[in-house]
Design a protein around this motif. Structure first.
Motif, PDB file in Angstrom:
ATOM      1  N   ALA A 159       0.831  -1.211   0.000  1.00  0.00           N
ATOM      2  CA  ALA A 159       0.000   0.000   0.000  1.00  0.00           C
ATOM      3  C   ALA A 159       0.860   1.253   0.000  1.00  0.00           C
ATOM      4  O   ALA A 159       0.539   2.243  -0.667  1.00  0.00           O
ATOM      5  N   GLY A 160       1.976   1.221   0.742  1.00  0.00           N
ATOM      6  CA  GLY A 160       2.880   2.373   0.789  1.00  0.00           C
ATOM      7  C   GLY A 160       3.490   2.666  -0.563  1.00  0.00           C
ATOM      8  O   GLY A 160       3.623   3.834  -0.962  1.00  0.00           O
ATOM      9  N   GLU A 161       3.841   1.620  -1.293  1.00  0.00           N
ATOM     10  CA  GLU A 161       4.418   1.796  -2.628  1.00  0.00           C
ATOM     11  C   GLU A 161       3.391   2.401  -3.579  1.00  0.00           C
ATOM     12  O   GLU A 161       3.710   3.291  -4.386  1.00  0.00           O
ATOM     13  N   VAL A 162       2.148   1.940  -3.483  1.00  0.00           N
ATOM     14  CA  VAL A 162       1.084   2.472  -4.336  1.00  0.00           C
ATOM     15  C   VAL A 162       0.819   3.932  -3.989  1.00  0.00           C
ATOM     16  O   VAL A 162       0.635   4.774  -4.878  1.00  0.00           O
ATOM     17  N   ARG A 163       0.790   4.242  -2.683  1.00  0.00           N
ATOM     18  CA  ARG A 163       0.547   5.635  -2.277  1.00  0.00           C
ATOM     19  C   ARG A 163       1.657   6.551  -2.773  1.00  0.00           C
ATOM     20  O   ARG A 163       1.396   7.690  -3.169  1.00  0.00           O
ATOM     21  N   ARG A 164       2.902   6.090  -2.727  1.00  0.00           N
ATOM     22  CA  ARG A 164       4.004   6.904  -3.240  1.00  0.00           C
ATOM     23  C   ARG A 164       3.831   7.173  -4.727  1.00  0.00           C
ATOM     24  O   ARG A 164       4.054   8.291  -5.203  1.00  0.00           O
ATOM     25  N   TYR A 165       3.421   6.144  -5.447  1.00  0.00           N
ATOM     26  CA  TYR A 165       3.190   6.305  -6.891  1.00  0.00           C
ATOM     27  C   TYR A 165       2.084   7.329  -7.141  1.00  0.00           C
ATOM     28  O   TYR A 165       2.226   8.220  -7.992  1.00  0.00           O
TER      29      TYR A 165
END
Length: 259
Positions: free
Chosen positions: A98-104
């Protein structure tokens, strides 16, 4: 995204799953440098990626792009996960994905955040991921603030600044019927369409009153004068004030009821 079978050429209906025993063994082998075990881990946890990116399916982004970004988060989780900790992989993996998606989403958002806040947010997210691995759970903002030595308010501000925008039409609950959206929860219960129509009808009704009737209503209900005080102010009897007031109110009620 619902109903879509293929994402990035992957048939999501045929994604494999791994048992806890298989996960433990594959994680051990992967940590030892076994690339085949790592590949099997990735393939066996693609359903986890799929479940996470479904939270973001109303952001207007391509499901294929979100799936690829989620897979990056999954690979990072596999590389950093400590199997010696008494924590399920999914407990650690979900926040990482989820953190990776939010960064994107943050980096591709039309809403621009200042560089200073973005830098703090990056430090906060990095710290959050590290503490999640160490603690086996997501840390609270106050714990992150203590770890970084910054005020808790600054942590909260940074996290809020990089959150993906929420659409008013995003579904927050559905029991199989009509979905409940964000708009349903934040709508203005005071300035409703009914109140707005009644306000227009009231304005129209006031426009039909003569000047003396308007003056009496203003003195009575805006200035808070008694009928006797209004009578003295206008130079007429209290009975006349009462009659004119009742007539004006009846006219307004008729205007609202007709509308």
């Amino acid at each position: 995204m619902q109903g879509k079978v293929e994402i990035c050429g992957v048939n999501t209906s045929k994604l494999r799953t791994l048992s806890q025993e298989q996960m433990t063994e594959l994680l051990r082998r992967s940590r030892a440098g076994d690339e085949q075990a790592r590949q099997t881990l990735i393939e066996g946890n693609l359903r986890l990626v799929l479940s996470v990116i479904q939270r973001f399916d109303k952001r207007g982004e391509s499901p294929d792009d979100l799936f690829q970004v989620g897979c990056i988060g999954l690979m990072k989780a596999i590389s950093n996960f400590d199997a010696e900790k008494n924590v399920k992989f999914s407990t650690y993996g979900v926040p990482m994905i989820a953190g990776e998606v939010r960064r994107y989403l943050r980096d591709n958002s039309a809403i621009r955040v200042s560089r200073s806040i973005r830098d703090v947010a990056y430090r906060v997210l990095q710290c959050k991921e590290g503490m999640t691995l160490r603690l086996g759970r997501e840390p609270a903002p106050r714990e992150i603030a203590a770890e970084l030595g910054i005020p808790e308010e600054e942590v909260q501000q940074a996290l809020e600044a990089v959150c993906a925008p929420v659409s008013l039409y995003d579904s927050v609950y559905s029991d199989g019927g009509e979905a409940l959206t964000v708009m349903d929860q934040v709508w203005d219960r005071k300035n409703t369409e009914r109140n707005w129509m009644e306000h227009l009808a009231l304005q129209s009704g006031l426009g039909k009153l003569n000047e003396r009737e308007k003056q009496i209503l203003s003195l009575r209900f805006y200035d808070g004068k008694t009928q006797t005080e209004v009578a003295g102010r206008l130079g007429i009897s209290q009975a006349q004030v009462s009659r004119l007031e009742k007539g004006a109110i009846a006219s307004l009620r008729k205007s609202i009821s007709v509308s």
